[in-house]
Design a protein around this motif. Structure first.
Motif: not given
Length: 293
Positions: A162-166, A187-191, A195-199
């Motif tokens: 899921t897109v977070v972008n925060a 998993a949470m993706i950091i870009e 925080i780009s995405c989570a789950g």
């Protein structure tokens, strides 16, 4: 030995070499190096050692006239290529996935060499927030899986979440991995310090040497590190142990400071060193220009 004649022959060979010959050798060398690098991280390393032994025995037997041994090895090596593809299909697939995920602009000639102080400071804040949240979740035995993206393309993995972008804060990370959150299992993706995405769903490692006391999060972290250059931070829900997976290696039993040191070494030090080299060259150029004046 006629040295003048040998030198003359060597010079004649050099004169026949063209630029495309050099490029050809460089491409083949690069491909072989990358193949050996990928093989070294998988079970194919043992295969290559065994294959090298068989080839050495084959040439020895051929030279000594051992016809039966040569016949057996000759037939074995003919079908060996097909056997390698069948037996080591997972390793070959993983290697091709790693090549496919690599972004061409991550090559050294395309990378951004320097960064200003503001960017470096922002990266330090990102790492500090990750380490603070990891320490807090470790104390409360909250399971977490955080991925710090580098140069490999993770778009396929991002699409599973899921897109977070925060902005990154310990509070937001804690909220995402809170047991009641719908995103806490992924998993949470950091870009780019966000925080780009989570789950997100990660590929699981099929490494059978992983300890039985490590669960799906650790296997997913290791699986991702086997296919790309991203760094995965894992907090165990059962034990609270903090681990980090990078380059197919899992490092366990980290505390807040050791985690910060590792992440700084991976993300900050290369940028700082590149900036220092660029500044040093700039100063040398100014000094030379002043001396000429």
């Amino acid at each position: 030995m006629d040295f003048p004649k040998a030198i003359s022959s060597f010079i004649n060979i050099i004169n026949t070499i063209e630029i495309w010959d050099i490029i050809d050798v460089m491409i083949v060398t690069f491909v072989i190096y990358q193949a050996l690098t990928i093989a070294r991280k998988t079970r194919m390393a043992q295969l290559l050692k065994g294959l090298a032994v068989l080839i050495a025995v084959y040439f020895f037997a051929a030279r000594m006239g051992l016809k039966s041994v040569v016949f057996i090895l000759n037939n074995l090596l003919q079908f060996g290529f097909i056997a390698i593809i069948v037996v080591f299909q997972p390793e070959i697939r993983r290697g091709l996935e790693q090549v496919g995920r690599t972004n061409i602009f991550s090559l050294a000639m395309f990378q951004k060499k320097t960064a200003d102080e503001e960017e470096i400071e922002q990266l330090r804040k990102t790492i500090s927030a990750i380490c603070d949240s990891a320490k807090s979740m470790s104390e409360s035995h909250t399971g977490a899986l955080m991925i710090m993206e580098r140069f490999s393309n993770l778009s396929d993995i991002k699409r599973t979440g899921t897109v977070v972008n925060a902005d990154i804060t310990p509070e937001l990370i804690g909220t995402i991995f809170y047991e009641g959150s719908p995103l806490h299992d992924g998993a949470m993706i950091i870009e780019n310090n966000r925080i780009s995405c989570a789950g997100c769903v990660l590929p699981l490692s099929d490494n059978f040497q992983i300890s039985k006391d490590m669960g799906t999060r650790h296997r997913a972290a290791l699986g991702l590190s086997e296919t790309c250059d991203a760094v995965a931070i894992v907090v165990s829900e059962e034990t609270g142990i903090i681990s980090i997976a990078k380059n197919s290696v899992l490092i366990r039993n980290l505390n807040r400071q050791s985690l910060y040191n590792l992440l700084s070494k991976e993300f900050i030090e290369p940028i700082v060193n590149a900036s220092e080299k660029a500044n040093s060259k700039s100063k040398e150029g100014k000094v030379i220009a002043n001396e000429k004046e």
